[in-house]
Design a protein around this motif. Structure first.
Motif, PDB file in Angstrom:
ATOM      1  N   ALA A  11       0.704  -1.285   0.101  1.00  0.00           N
ATOM      2  CA  ALA A  11       0.002  -0.348   0.329  1.00  0.00           C
ATOM      3  C   ALA A  11       1.124   1.177   0.049  1.00  0.00           C
ATOM      4  O   ALA A  11       0.452   2.209  -0.902  1.00  0.00           O
ATOM      5  N   LYS A  12       1.685   1.639   0.465  1.00  0.00           N
ATOM      6  CA  LYS A  12       2.462   2.630   0.868  1.00  0.00           C
ATOM      7  C   LYS A  12       3.819   2.398   0.302  1.00  0.00           C
ATOM      8  O   LYS A  12       4.731   3.290   0.873  1.00  0.00           O
ATOM      9  N   GLY A  13       4.555   1.249   0.233  1.00  0.00           N
ATOM     10  CA  GLY A  13       6.473   0.665   0.372  1.00  0.00           C
ATOM     11  C   GLY A  13       6.113   0.186  -0.843  1.00  0.00           C
ATOM     12  O   GLY A  13       5.975   0.390  -2.681  1.00  0.00           O
ATOM     13  N   TYR A  14       6.780  -0.817  -0.989  1.00  0.00           N
ATOM     14  CA  TYR A  14       7.365  -2.394  -1.990  1.00  0.00           C
ATOM     15  C   TYR A  14       6.864  -3.241  -1.219  1.00  0.00           C
ATOM     16  O   TYR A  14       7.112  -3.869  -0.145  1.00  0.00           O
ATOM     17  N   ARG A  15       6.455  -4.307  -2.071  1.00  0.00           N
ATOM     18  CA  ARG A  15       6.397  -5.398  -2.126  1.00  0.00           C
ATOM     19  C   ARG A  15       7.097  -6.449  -1.051  1.00  0.00           C
ATOM     20  O   ARG A  15       7.104  -7.299  -0.460  1.00  0.00           O
ATOM     21  N   TYR A  16       8.285  -6.525  -1.591  1.00  0.00           N
ATOM     22  CA  TYR A  16       9.675  -7.205  -1.433  1.00  0.00           C
ATOM     23  C   TYR A  16       9.525  -6.583   0.001  1.00  0.00           C
ATOM     24  O   TYR A  16      10.064  -6.355   0.848  1.00  0.00           O
ATOM     25  N   CYS A  17      10.469  -7.917   0.402  1.00  0.00           N
ATOM     26  CA  CYS A  17      11.481  -7.756   1.732  1.00  0.00           C
ATOM     27  C   CYS A  17      12.880  -7.597   1.503  1.00  0.00           C
ATOM     28  O   CYS A  17      13.915  -7.795   0.954  1.00  0.00           O
ATOM     29  N   SER A  18      12.755  -6.358   2.377  1.00  0.00           N
ATOM     30  CA  SER A  18      14.089  -5.740   2.102  1.00  0.00           C
ATOM     31  C   SER A  18      15.948  -6.547   2.699  1.00  0.00           C
ATOM     32  O   SER A  18      16.696  -5.562   2.721  1.00  0.00           O
ATOM     33  N   LYS A  19      15.105  -7.841   3.706  1.00  0.00           N
ATOM     34  CA  LYS A  19      16.341  -8.640   3.598  1.00  0.00           C
ATOM     35  C   LYS A  19      17.260  -8.468   4.867  1.00  0.00           C
ATOM     36  O   LYS A  19      17.573  -9.372   5.494  1.00  0.00           O
ATOM     37  N   ILE A  20      17.552  -6.940   5.206  1.00  0.00           N
ATOM     38  CA  ILE A  20      18.128  -7.220   5.982  1.00  0.00           C
ATOM     39  C   ILE A  20      17.891  -6.602   7.383  1.00  0.00           C
ATOM     40  O   ILE A  20      18.795  -5.595   8.342  1.00  0.00           O
ATOM     41  N   CYS A  21      16.658  -5.630   7.401  1.00  0.00           N
ATOM     42  CA  CYS A  21      16.150  -5.204   8.752  1.00  0.00           C
ATOM     43  C   CYS A  21      15.965  -5.891   9.835  1.00  0.00           C
ATOM     44  O   CYS A  21      16.704  -5.132  10.408  1.00  0.00           O
ATOM     45  N   CYS A  22      15.644  -7.038   9.977  1.00  0.00           N
ATOM     46  CA  CYS A  22      15.364  -7.801  11.384  1.00  0.00           C
ATOM     47  C   CYS A  22      17.077  -7.838  11.201  1.00  0.00           C
ATOM     48  O   CYS A  22      17.176  -7.911  13.015  1.00  0.00           O
ATOM     49  N   SER A  23      18.066  -8.298  10.813  1.00  0.00           N
ATOM     50  CA  SER A  23      19.010  -7.976  11.336  1.00  0.00           C
ATOM     51  C   SER A  23      19.486  -6.273  11.884  1.00  0.00           C
ATOM     52  O   SER A  23      20.619  -6.638  12.929  1.00  0.00           O
ATOM     53  N   TYR A  24      19.947  -6.199  10.942  1.00  0.00           N
ATOM     54  CA  TYR A  24      20.097  -4.143  11.504  1.00  0.00           C
ATOM     55  C   TYR A  24      19.662  -3.965  12.641  1.00  0.00           C
ATOM     56  O   TYR A  24      20.283  -2.591  13.517  1.00  0.00           O
ATOM     57  N   SER A  25      18.318  -4.331  13.218  1.00  0.00           N
ATOM     58  CA  SER A  25      17.257  -3.789  14.298  1.00  0.00           C
ATOM     59  C   SER A  25      17.704  -4.437  15.876  1.00  0.00           C
ATOM     60  O   SER A  25      18.250  -3.441  16.234  1.00  0.00           O
ATOM     61  N   ALA A  26      18.091  -6.068  14.956  1.00  0.00           N
ATOM     62  CA  ALA A  26      19.269  -6.118  16.142  1.00  0.00           C
ATOM     63  C   ALA A  26      20.098  -6.276  16.661  1.00  0.00           C
ATOM     64  O   ALA A  26      20.397  -5.714  17.532  1.00  0.00           O
ATOM     65  N   LYS A  27      20.987  -5.504  15.576  1.00  0.00           N
ATOM     66  CA  LYS A  27      22.329  -5.320  16.350  1.00  0.00           C
ATOM     67  C   LYS A  27      21.477  -3.282  15.868  1.00  0.00           C
ATOM     68  O   LYS A  27      22.505  -3.318  17.673  1.00  0.00           O
ATOM     69  N   HIS A  28      21.122  -2.482  16.089  1.00  0.00           N
ATOM     70  CA  HIS A  28      20.866  -1.699  16.274  1.00  0.00           C
ATOM     71  C   HIS A  28      20.610  -1.581  17.710  1.00  0.00           C
ATOM     72  O   HIS A  28      20.613  -0.862  19.282  1.00  0.00           O
ATOM     73  N   ALA A  29      19.572  -2.844  18.042  1.00  0.00           N
ATOM     74  CA  ALA A  29      19.324  -2.928  19.481  1.00  0.00           C
ATOM     75  C   ALA A  29      19.981  -3.032  20.840  1.00  0.00           C
ATOM     76  O   ALA A  29      20.653  -3.030  21.606  1.00  0.00           O
ATOM     77  N   ILE A  30      21.037  -4.318  20.504  1.00  0.00           N
ATOM     78  CA  ILE A  30      22.392  -3.925  20.989  1.00  0.00           C
ATOM     79  C   ILE A  30      23.113  -2.974  21.325  1.00  0.00           C
ATOM     80  O   ILE A  30      23.855  -2.921  22.271  1.00  0.00           O
ATOM     81  N   MET A  31      22.941  -2.227  19.902  1.00  0.00           N
ATOM     82  CA  MET A  31      24.374  -0.806  20.510  1.00  0.00           C
ATOM     83  C   MET A  31      23.560  -0.041  21.025  1.00  0.00           C
ATOM     84  O   MET A  31      24.536   0.099  22.070  1.00  0.00           O
ATOM     85  N   MET A  32      22.474  -0.295  21.575  1.00  0.00           N
ATOM     86  CA  MET A  32      21.586   0.313  22.142  1.00  0.00           C
ATOM     87  C   MET A  32      21.368  -0.385  23.919  1.00  0.00           C
ATOM     88  O   MET A  32      22.269   0.531  24.534  1.00  0.00           O
ATOM     89  N   LYS A  33      22.038  -1.250  23.796  1.00  0.00           N
ATOM     90  CA  LYS A  33      21.869  -1.849  25.062  1.00  0.00           C
ATOM     91  C   LYS A  33      23.588  -1.392  25.443  1.00  0.00           C
ATOM     92  O   LYS A  33      23.616  -1.787  26.538  1.00  0.00           O
ATOM     93  N   LYS A  34      24.767  -2.176  24.583  1.00  0.00           N
ATOM     94  CA  LYS A  34      25.409  -2.233  24.979  1.00  0.00           C
ATOM     95  C   LYS A  34      26.335  -0.222  25.449  1.00  0.00           C
ATOM     96  O   LYS A  34      26.956  -0.104  26.126  1.00  0.00           O
ATOM     97  N   ALA A  35      25.387  -0.024  24.712  1.00  0.00           N
ATOM     98  CA  ALA A  35      25.751   1.767  25.153  1.00  0.00           C
ATOM     99  C   ALA A  35      25.065   2.352  26.800  1.00  0.00           C
ATOM    100  O   ALA A  35      25.798   3.101  27.054  1.00  0.00           O
ATOM    101  N   ASN A  36      23.977   1.930  26.483  1.00  0.00           N
ATOM    102  CA  ASN A  36      23.516   2.198  28.082  1.00  0.00           C
ATOM    103  C   ASN A  36      22.608   1.099  28.116  1.00  0.00           C
ATOM    104  O   ASN A  36      21.437   0.561  27.970  1.00  0.00           O
ATOM    105  N   PRO A  37      23.677   0.459  29.069  1.00  0.00           N
ATOM    106  CA  PRO A  37      22.485  -0.659  29.578  1.00  0.00           C
ATOM    107  C   PRO A  37      21.828  -1.037  30.550  1.00  0.00           C
ATOM    108  O   PRO A  37      20.855  -2.056  30.518  1.00  0.00           O
ATOM    109  N   ASP A  38      21.312  -0.138  31.154  1.00  0.00           N
ATOM    110  CA  ASP A  38      20.365   1.053  32.165  1.00  0.00           C
ATOM    111  C   ASP A  38      18.957   1.195  30.797  1.00  0.00           C
ATOM    112  O   ASP A  38      17.249   1.038  31.423  1.00  0.00           O
TER     113      ASP A  38
END
Lengths: 337, 193
Positions: A166-193
């Motif tokens: 409806a608003k974007g693309y039909r395909y899966c961008s493939k890397i977002c699941c992984s980079y979101s996990a990476k970002h969540a880990i980066m967040m927790k590492k930078a700020n464990p609180d």
């Protein structure tokens, strides 16, 4: 070996292709429309599924390319015209210092990708609240040490623009699941609180170490994964309210957040159809460059002598872009020998 | 509750044909339920309803509270990444429940819907006071409802939001035409408006 190869795009795929051709005795003209090499890779702080220093790796590869004889690097340069055929192309290159003509035997298109600007997602308050950012902006915040401090809650939203006809693309961008996990880990590492929440539809993290990477986000870093696409992000005072349905319990869920990170889709590079027009090669329905055969000839464009590498063909992670850069180099070498 | 995968998808086919929506286009991302203002009080969330349609769980669906609670606001459809209009499916389910005489677990809303439609049929338009009074009398909680009305009703007169001329219903000029519409719809639906 007299003919040169033109490589369009100085991201990791183009850098790899240039290195491999030069290391095998070929000559390369590597053009990059920006002032610096590195492409999207150079905008990242860390890689996945191994949390390695992205800046260090990409700098090393750029240095290798610069130190390899046979590679001429032209920043701020774009392709303006092409004539001829495989083994004997004439290309017109435009840079701030003027236009020049070159004879090349082969052309490799490694034009990269673009992160979608999720301006259509008004329900996520993107563009309205400065606390709603894209993943790329999150990378910048991390690099500049601007991630939320103290007892902050950060929400990561999957599939913004991907899997959305409806608003974007039909395909899966493939890397977002992984980079979101990476970002969540980066967040927790930078700020464990801090607390990190990831709203997902399915987890698509395929490849060596990927599943483990996602599980580590959950098990080691205590990132909370909630199954449901976010419906709304509402500004509420100094906070954001993220609203979704947890489809596993069949109940609405709300999270009060200090920062919301949208995993925006990978889309074709800006101007991909124009570039394809200059080259006389085909693009797919989205504007990615069309490969001749998806499985066995992924580097062949629709025109002989013009090869494709990296994420200008489809959403792709770094490892695949490197592999494709190498394959495109070997295809070019067969023509210029 | 145990469910079976049916060989025949008659319910799915009927709902797709009547709603004009392809149920199979659903990503099951549950964004519709997340955005739905009523999903928290529904017995089944909108995305669950789609899955139940695929399973053919007709009895549970047509007697559910959820199909009566949908207010047709369309947020589900506006936000759906598949461009799917979930509220159209809700509408069809509600119509099917009425046609086939299902008693909903949610009884108040169907009663009010009937009173509402009766008002439109008789006067050619909705009359708020009639709707309110008839609804309060039919729901069986008169004392509570009147008590709830006291802080709202009188201020509306004092502030001029309602006048005494609004107390009695007015028929519109084209009332006969509206009644004809009802007649035609009832004919089309085999006696069910």
């Amino acid at each position: 070996m007299s003919k040169k190869t033109l490589v369009i795009g100085g991201g990791i795929a183009g850098i790899t292709a240039a290195q491999k051709i030069a290391q095998n005795g070929g000559e390369v003209i590597l053009i990059e429309k920006e002032g610096e090499l590195g492409g999207n890779f150079a905008k990242l702080a860390y890689t996945f599924p191994v949390l390695a220093d992205a800046k260090m790796i990409v700098t090393r590869e750029i240095q290798t390319a610069k130190a390899t004889s046979g590679i001429e690097i032209l920043p701020q340069t774009e392709l303006r015209g092409v004539s001829g055929s495989a083994g004997d192309f004439t290309v017109e290159l435009n840079s701030p210092s003027g236009t020049r003509s070159e004879h090349v035997g082969a052309i490799i298109v490694a034009a990269g990708f673009h992160y979608m600007e999720p301006t259509a997602y008004t329900e996520y308050s993107y563009g309205r609240s400065p606390k709603v950012v894209t993943s790329l902006e999150f990378e910048k915040m991390a690099a500049e040490n601007r991630l939320p401090k103290g007892n902050a809650r950060v929400v990561f939203v999957h599939c913004v623009g991907s899997r959305d006809k409806a608003k974007g693309y039909r395909y899966c961008s493939k890397i977002c699941c992984s980079y979101s996990a990476k970002h969540a880990i980066m967040m927790k590492k930078a700020n464990p609180d801090s607390k990190a929440y990831v709203f997902y539809i399915d987890i698509r993290a395929l490849g060596k170490g990927y599943e483990e990477f996602i599980r580590d986000a959950m098990e080691v870093y205590n990132v909370r994964y909630i199954r449901g696409r976010v419906a709304k992000v509402i500004e509420s005072g100094s906070k954001l309210i993220v609203r979704a349905e947890d489809s596993l319990i069949g109940n609405p869920v709300e999270v009060e957040a200090d920062l919301v990170v949208l995993a925006s889709a990978m889309e074709p590079p800006e101007g991909s159809r124009d570039l394809a027009g200059i080259l006389g090669i085909a693009t797919d329905e989205y504007g990615f460059f069309q490969e001749a055969e998806v499985n066995v000839r992924p580097c062949h464009s629709s025109k002989s002598g013009i090869f494709l590498a990296g994420s200008c063909t489809q959403p792709m992670e770094i490892a695949s872009a490197v592999a494709m850069g190498g394959l495109a180099a070997s295809e070019a070498l067969t023509l210029i020998r | 509750m145990k469910v079976w995968l049916e060989e025949k998808h008659s319910l799915l086919e009927e709902i797709e044909a009547r709603s004009g929506q392809k149920v199979q286009e659903c990503y099951q991302c549950s964004k519709c339920s997340g955005g739905c203002p009523f999903s928290r009080v529904m017995d089944y969330a909108p995305n669950s309803i789609l899955e139940m349609i695929v399973y053919g769980m007709k009895d549970q669906l047509l007697s559910s509270k959820a199909i009566q609670m949908c207010i047709q606001c369309g947020i589900c459809g506006a936000q759906c990444p598949a461009g799917f209009e979930m509220y159209e499916v809700m509408n069809v389910l509600r119509a099917m429940a009425k046609e086939e005489g299902y008693i909903s677990h949610e009884t108040k809303i169907p009663k009010m819907n009937n009173i509402f439609l009766g008002e439109v049929k008789n006067n050619g338009r909705m009359h708020e006071v009639n709707l309110m009074v008839k609804n309060m009398l039919s729901q069986g909680e008169l004392v509570r409802d009147v008590a709830a009305l006291i802080p709202i009703g009188p201020p509306m007169f004092l502030k001029g939001i309602m006048g005494f001329g609004d107390v009695l219903p007015h028929k519109i000029k084209g009332q006969a035409a509206v009644a004809k519409i009802f007649e035609n719809v009832e004919k089309m639906q085999g006696g069910h408006a």
